[in-house]
Design an enzyme around this catalytic site. Structure first.
Site, PDB file in Angstrom:
ATOM      1  CD  GLU A  66      -2.898   1.358   0.472  1.00  0.00           C
ATOM      2  OE1 GLU A  66      -3.158   0.423  -0.306  1.00  0.00           O
ATOM      3  OE2 GLU A  66      -3.534   2.435   0.471  1.00  0.00           O
ATOM      4  CB  THR A  91     -10.367   7.728 -11.326  1.00  0.00           C
ATOM      5  OG1 THR A  91      -9.170   7.373 -10.622  1.00  0.00           O
ATOM      6  CG2 THR A  91     -11.526   7.892 -10.346  1.00  0.00           C
TER       7      THR A  91
END
Ligand SMILES: *[C@@H]1O[C@H](CO)[C@@H](O)[C@H](O)[C@H]1NC(C)=O
Ligand SMILES: *[C@@H]1O[C@H](CO)[C@@H](O)[C@H](O)[C@H]1NC(C)=O
Ligand SMILES: *[C@@H]1O[C@H](CO)[C@@H](O)[C@H](O)[C@H]1NC(C)=O
Length: 503
Positions: free
Chosen positions: A366, A492
């Site tokens: 992440e 997106t």
């Protein structure tokens, strides 16, 4: 371990390369595409049985969550992927669901951004596909509801723009038409509405949605004060809702800023006539990023990440989210025929690949850093070998690295990028797959992924499985094209919209 046992036979059955006596069996793109369809059906069936019509499945406990207001986020987010995979069964289930949603009712705060990119975009994209290249998939009479519900949803949300400047509040109560009282709104959440709201106006003929979103966007395109645009095109991270002025000069392509830059070039792809200024601002941002933000780890100087910048200081931290950047440079480079953007995009793609390739699971973290003075002792070996160390090791089924590999494949035609997508898919199947879907991982650099998270984000359907599938799928109108001939542009959340000029 159970995933192991479950996933591998399923993969083999679906045509994933397996080893024969004479070595690896090379399979065609078709059987790889079939394997991705199998994964999508696996996840859909688990969600449909255990969680539908809630927002998302908890793929270990087989419970459900309603993190996106309970309007069936996974179903709406899955629509465009199910259409592209040509699965009429699933598409009909989703269309029936969408017709029944009441977007005016929820118990929870609504995020204007999340609701726009997942629900509004999911429906608009479904409409564009089913009115266009996928028109044969379902009964024509079932399609119009997508546009009606898009309008209903936008009408519920549009009070958010009713502020002194026109810069919206992001967190809103749609029952009381109140907001959370924020003084500022973020760059990405403000700057990632304009494609969806403009598309809605272009499809309905009602220009209110385009006007609202473009008015807010104008403050981003003409940033004030000057000091909060420290490099040409690169702007701060938050905007004062009262005045429309930037409230800081913290520059990055990380989460919170990311899709503002993404949409600048995508608006130009959507309609080069109306959105030429967006192109100009993207080019400025891209050039400044190459000049001022490109950063090379001391241990692996051949790798390129994008640093952040604030007040004369650089931050050597990046994220899985940020890894859309390579794909975005490639899109801009190919559409504008600018080789320097393509070359730089491929450098970014290669560095993000390293974050996948270097971990024990083959999936990237992440958040990571290459700040040489901050390397923890137990990650020194990783930093020396791979050029980064992990700050947050989870994986919540994000798409961005695979998305950029997909753009690299489409723009260069180099098979290596397809292999990178495939390797990521194999890892996701191996570590994330459960009996009913796909779970997140706690530590991508632990042998078993560090244990799994009992959540399956809706973007597994919208993005991860779509970009993997497209990599191995046949040519189609919706595929990203090399050069300037794109007839679709992806929001997106990976929902493809028909570009305006091809209407
Ligand atoms: C469509 O999806 C359903 C549900 O996952 C699955 O059972 C079916 O095999 C799929 N059909 C095709 C043609 O892929
Ligand atoms: C939204 O406003 C209504 C009406 O005032 C209130 O009952 C509800 O609790 C609020 N919702 C949230 C999530 O704050
Ligand atoms: C990393 O890349 C190398 C060379 O392409 C490959 O052999 C290896 O399997 C990759 N490792 C992972 C975990 O993807």
């Amino acid at each position: 371990m159970r995933t192991h046992l479950l996933a591998l036979p399923a993969l083999a059955a679906a045509g994933v390369p397996v080893y024969s006596n004479s070595g690896p069996v090379v399979r065609s793109g078709d059987s790889r595409a079939d394997a991705v369809k199998e994964a999508f059906s696996h996840a859909w069936d688990g969600y449909y049985e255990h969680a539908f019509p809630h927002d998302e499945l908890h793929p270990i406990s087989n419970g459900y969550g309603d993190s996106r207001n309970g309007w069936g986020a996974s179903a709406v987010d899955a629509l465009s992927t199910a259409i592209i995979m040509n699965n009429a069964t699933i598409v009909n289930q989703i269309l029936d669901h969408i017709a029944a949603v009441d977007y005016s009712k929820t118990d929870a705060t609504v995020s204007l951004f999340e609701t726009t990119i997942r629900y509004l975009a999911g429906m608009l994209s479904g409409y564009d596909l089913l009115k266009g290249p996928a028109a044969d998939l379902v009964d024509e009479g079932k399609v119009e509801v997508l546009l009606e519900q898009s309008k209903n949803l936008a009408d519920v949300l549009k009070f958010a723009f009713d502020t002194p400047s026109g810069v919206p509040f992001n967190n809103i109560n749609i029952t009381s038409e109140e907001n959370d009282g924020s003084e500022t709104n973020g760059l990405a959440v403000t700057g990632t509405l304009v494609l969806e709201w403009t598309r809605l106006s272009d499809l309905t003929g009602d220009d209110e949605y385009a006007r609202l979103s473009q008015k807010a966007q104008d403050y981003l395109l003409h940033p004030k004060p000057d000091e909060y645009e420290p490099f040409p095109g690169l702007v701060g991270s938050s905007i004062n809702i009262e005045t429309g002025e930037f409230a800081d000069g913290a520059v990055s392509w990380n989460g919170g800023a990311d899709s503002y830059y993404e949409y600048l070039i995508k608006m130009y792809v959507y309609d080069p006539e109306r959105f030429d200024l967006y192109r100009e601002r993207w080019v400025a941002a891209a050039q400044s990023s190459i000049k001022y933000l490109a950063s090379h780890p001391s241990s692996r100087p051949g790798l390129t990440f994008l640093a952040s910048y604030e007040d004369h200081e650089y931050g050597l931290v990046s994220q899985h989210l940020t890894c859309f950047d390579g794909g975005n440079f490639l899109l801009g480079g190919t559409v504008l025929d600018r080789q320097e953007f393509i070359d730089f995009g491929l450098e970014l793609v290669a560095a993000c690949h390293e974050t996948y390739n270097a971990t024990l699971t083959g999936i990237g973290p992440e958040q990571f850093s290459w700040e040489p003075g901050s390397v923890p002792d137990d990650q020194r070996e990783l930093y020396e070998r791979a050029g980064f160390f992990i700050q947050s090791g989870g994986y919540i089924l994000r798409p961005e690295v695979i998305e950029s590999f997909y753009y690299a494949w489409r723009v260069t035609g180099d098979q290596q990028y397809r292999e990178w997508v495939w390797n990521a898919f194999v890892s996701i199947n191996k570590y994330c797959r459960t009996e009913t879907g796909f779970a997140g991982l706690r530590d991508v650099n632990a042998e078993d992924g560090g244990g799994r998270d009992d959540n399956q984000e809706s973007f597994l359907f919208a993005e991860v499985l779509k970009y993997i599938y497209l990599t191995f799928a046949p040519e189609g109108e919706w595929q990203v094209k090399k050069g300037s001939g794109n007839t679709f542009v992806y929001n997106t959340e990976a929902h493809p919209f028909k570009v305006y000029s091809s209407n």
